[in-house]
Design an enzyme around this catalytic site. Sequence first.
Site, PDB file in Angstrom:
ATOM      1  CG  HIS A 293      33.337 -27.822   4.826  1.00 45.04           C
ATOM      2  ND1 HIS A 293      33.657 -27.710   6.168  1.00 45.04           N
ATOM      3  CD2 HIS A 293      34.467 -28.287   4.232  1.00 45.04           C
ATOM      4  CE1 HIS A 293      34.905 -28.098   6.359  1.00 45.04           C
ATOM      5  NE2 HIS A 293      35.418 -28.451   5.206  1.00 45.04           N
TER       6      HIS A 293
ATOM      7  CG  ASP B  89      33.668 -27.456  10.346  1.00 43.93           C
ATOM      8  OD1 ASP B  89      32.860 -26.671  10.866  1.00 43.93           O
ATOM      9  OD2 ASP B  89      33.474 -28.000   9.248  1.00 43.93           O
TER      10      ASP B  89
ATOM     11  CG  HIS C 209      29.102 -27.510  12.079  1.00 44.17           C
ATOM     12  ND1 HIS C 209      29.545 -26.280  11.640  1.00 44.17           N
ATOM     13  CD2 HIS C 209      27.932 -27.294  12.726  1.00 44.17           C
ATOM     14  CE1 HIS C 209      28.667 -25.352  12.001  1.00 44.17           C
ATOM     15  NE2 HIS C 209      27.688 -25.931  12.663  1.00 44.17           N
TER      16      HIS C 209
ATOM     17  CG  ASP D 295      31.141 -30.551   7.988  1.00 42.52           C
ATOM     18  OD1 ASP D 295      30.082 -30.128   8.502  1.00 42.52           O
ATOM     19  OD2 ASP D 295      32.013 -29.793   7.545  1.00 42.52           O
TER      20      ASP D 295
ATOM     21  CG  HIS E 255      26.916 -27.193   4.319  1.00 45.57           C
ATOM     22  ND1 HIS E 255      27.093 -25.882   4.727  1.00 45.57           N
ATOM     23  CD2 HIS E 255      25.836 -27.649   4.995  1.00 45.57           C
ATOM     24  CE1 HIS E 255      26.166 -25.571   5.620  1.00 45.57           C
ATOM     25  NE2 HIS E 255      25.393 -26.612   5.794  1.00 45.57           N
TER      26      HIS E 255
ATOM     27  CG  ASP F 157      33.325 -24.324   8.026  1.00 51.68           C
ATOM     28  OD1 ASP F 157      33.116 -23.097   8.143  1.00 51.68           O
ATOM     29  OD2 ASP F 157      32.430 -25.139   7.759  1.00 51.68           O
TER      30      ASP F 157
ATOM     31  CG  ASP G 257      31.388 -23.195  10.711  1.00 46.77           C
ATOM     32  OD1 ASP G 257      32.240 -23.949  11.201  1.00 46.77           O
ATOM     33  OD2 ASP G 257      30.427 -23.632  10.032  1.00 46.77           O
TER      34      ASP G 257
ATOM     35  CD  GLU H 154      30.039 -23.513   4.582  1.00 46.67           C
ATOM     36  OE1 GLU H 154      29.312 -22.508   4.431  1.00 46.67           O
ATOM     37  OE2 GLU H 154      29.677 -24.678   4.332  1.00 46.67           O
TER      38      GLU H 154
END
Length: 298
Positions: free
Chosen positions: A98, A121, A123, A125, A138, A225, A227, A270
């Site tokens: 990312h 996402d 996360h 980030d 990332h 992303d 994830d 990712e």
Amino acid sequence: MNKISIIGMPMDLGQMRRGVDMGPSAMRYAGINEKLKNLNIEVDDLGDIPVGRPEVVIRPDTNLRNLELVAEKNEKLAAEVDKVIEAGSFPLVLGGDHSIAIGTLAGVAKHYDNLGVIWYDAHGDLNTGETSPSGNIHGMPLAVSLGIGHEMLTQIGGYSPKIKAENIVIIGARSLDEGERALIKANGIKVYTMHEIDRLGMTRIMEEAIAYLKDRTDGVHLSLDLDGLDPADAPGVGTPVIGGISYRESHLAMEMLEEAKLITSAEFVEVNPILDDKNKTATVAVALMGSLFGEKLL
């Protein structure tokens, strides 16, 4: 959109798990070009930005892993994305980890006065060298794009910031570091965690996100992303977090974005085939791109 230009960014320098550099190849193997062509979209696959196999460098003075390398490669990506938009095409970037969003946003944002961002996402980030537990870049691209972080990263493309905090919507968050939580609260960033998705449902979340961004932005970038999805649906990611968005909810989100005609650039990141099960995650990514670009059952 009439024409999509695919840019592969096979970079794994923003984190520590090898294999994510094979993400663009995995998504091409899963049939992204064919899918887009079947939707009567003109596709120009520009191949991959050359990343090579550089030696990992950790700067103890910055707590940033591969700072110079990540900056250098993202400058190249920013220039390529800029060129694609100048030519009137839709940039679709395939990652890579990312950290590539730093380059994508640097190339995109110069074409808009008020670029919106949907950050799909697990996360936020939003880390910096000071707040990151790992030093992995990332986990920093959204902060960098806000102008927060090391200037070698924030100044990519020759300007900063790329985006405004009030033009961001994070969807699917379920793993935030302490520094990220503080930054979200201080800047009033709109975040839909898994709690809101469970409580309100994806339809309401997307209606709100679209309404929120539609009037205040002149373009919207989607940074997805894999994830963000639950690891049961997308196992081939470097930082999986259980309890994520479902495959079906993600399709609904992409379908609603397509109906709203909101998205002007996108990246899918990712995908790590080394950690995957029979290229399942790349196949999911390509299926979601299909929904984003207008694929329908009937």
